[in-house]
Structure formats: structure tokens, C-alpha cells
Design an enzyme around this catalytic site. Sequence first.
Site, PDB file in Angstrom:
ATOM      1  N   SER A 136       0.864  -1.186   0.000  1.00 25.32           N
ATOM      2  CA  SER A 136       0.000   0.000   0.000  1.00 25.32           C
ATOM      3  C   SER A 136       0.891   1.223   0.000  1.00 25.32           C
ATOM      4  CB  SER A 136      -0.906   0.002   1.234  1.00 25.32           C
ATOM      5  OG  SER A 136      -1.520   1.266   1.406  1.00 25.32           O
ATOM      6  N   TYR A 149      -1.071  -0.710  10.135  1.00 21.38           N
ATOM      7  CA  TYR A 149      -1.204  -0.993   8.708  1.00 21.38           C
ATOM      8  C   TYR A 149       0.001  -0.472   7.934  1.00 21.38           C
ATOM      9  CZ  TYR A 149      -3.458  -1.382   4.127  1.00 21.38           C
ATOM     10  OH  TYR A 149      -3.769  -1.711   2.830  1.00 21.38           O
TER      11      TYR A 149
END
Length: 240
Positions: A136, A149
Site C-alpha cells: 500500500s 497498517y
Amino acid sequence: MSELRTVVVTGASGDIGVSLVRRCLEQGAAVLAQYRSRPQRLAELTGFDDRLVLVRADLATEQGPGELAAAVPGDWPGVDLLVNCVGGARPVPIEELSAAEFSACMRSNVEAPFAVLRALLGQLADAGGSVVNLSSVAGFTGGAFGPHYAAAKAAVIGLTRSAARELGPRGIRVNCVAPGPVDSEMTDSLSASALQGLLATTALGRVVRPGEIADSILSLSRATATTGQTVVVDGGRYLH
């Protein structure tokens, strides 16, 4: 490998996973699609019964990756492409983030892709296959989902680079795609203000469609001289 014959997709019932599985099937590949929940999303992919294998397994458990590897059809000549879509997280600010949730995020986003790659090494080597992991842009920018994350997705990039160096002599390429905000259930969990803030600094001013991520994965899988790389697909949020 220019023609994909056999593909394994983890996290296949997510938005990107479903789109990728559909594209692979439409291009004639046989696909093993791993899921932990929401099997109905994959059941909607009708007309491919002879080439779609659905495997329910929890890859965050010790036995899950082995169950997936054991389900690879015996008549496959190896695995041409492994795509690790497994992962995700809910947005949590640092002061509310527990150690248990941080660890769970690392298990699903980093440890599970590693364990699946290790379990399928033989089949990947047999086919001269490649691996595409999903990271990501949060791995570069921090992002709105929180430190768990961002840390996990940065680790996926490191895992990709290390595996590419080690497995290159065995004919296995390992690359990474780093999406920005995607039109998905995960992005839907962000507040409207958080999403607007992300898009305000994105060149295209919109979220990325799951099919655009799938297309980038397949393009990267066919780039036969490319390994150890991370391709950012985020509509121009992280410009580098």
C-alpha cells in the site's frame, strides 16, 4: 512466462481479489482462490467451474498456508503466478491501538504472505513462476489507517525485495503492487473527511478501481525482467 496457466490468489473474496480472479479466468487461466469469509462473492463467478478452485483457509493460523498448498490440483504443472491479496486493517489511531491488534495486522498482512510463498516454493519453481504481493502507499506515506497498517505494508515491501534476491537464481520473480485508496469496503471504513483529505492530494482526484489494480498485477506478472520492484498504483497520490 507470457501465458498464465495456473494462478493462486489469496484473499480472493476481497474487492481486488474478486476482480483479479475474474480477469485471470477470462484470460483462460485456472485459478485457486483462497478465502476466509464471504464465499458468496466468489460464488458469483459463474461459468468457470472447470477452472476455478475455491479453498477456505485461515492463513493467519499455523496450518492455513499448508492447507492451501495441499489444495493445489495435482495436475497443475506448477504455479505460474501467486498473488497475495490477503490482508487489510481497520483504521485505528495510535492511542487506541492495542498490541494484540498490531500483532494481528502483522500476521495477516506480512506473516501470511510469507508463509504462503514458502509453502508454494516448489510449485513456483516448477513453473518458473512469479509472485506479486500487495502492499500500500501507506507503506511509504504512513496513511490514514494507522501505524499497524503502515508498518505491515512497509514490511511487505521489504519481504518482496529480500525474496526477489534469494529466489531469482531459482527462476522465481517477486514483485509488489502498492495501491492507494481503492473503491472497496476497506476504504469505505474511512470517515468522509479522511477520504476527502486523501483525494485532495491525489493527482487524479479519485479512488482507484479494483480492476485497475488487477490489470497492474497481471502486467507486472508478465514483465519477465522485472523483480524486486514495487509499482505504485494510486492515481498520483505518492509521486516519487
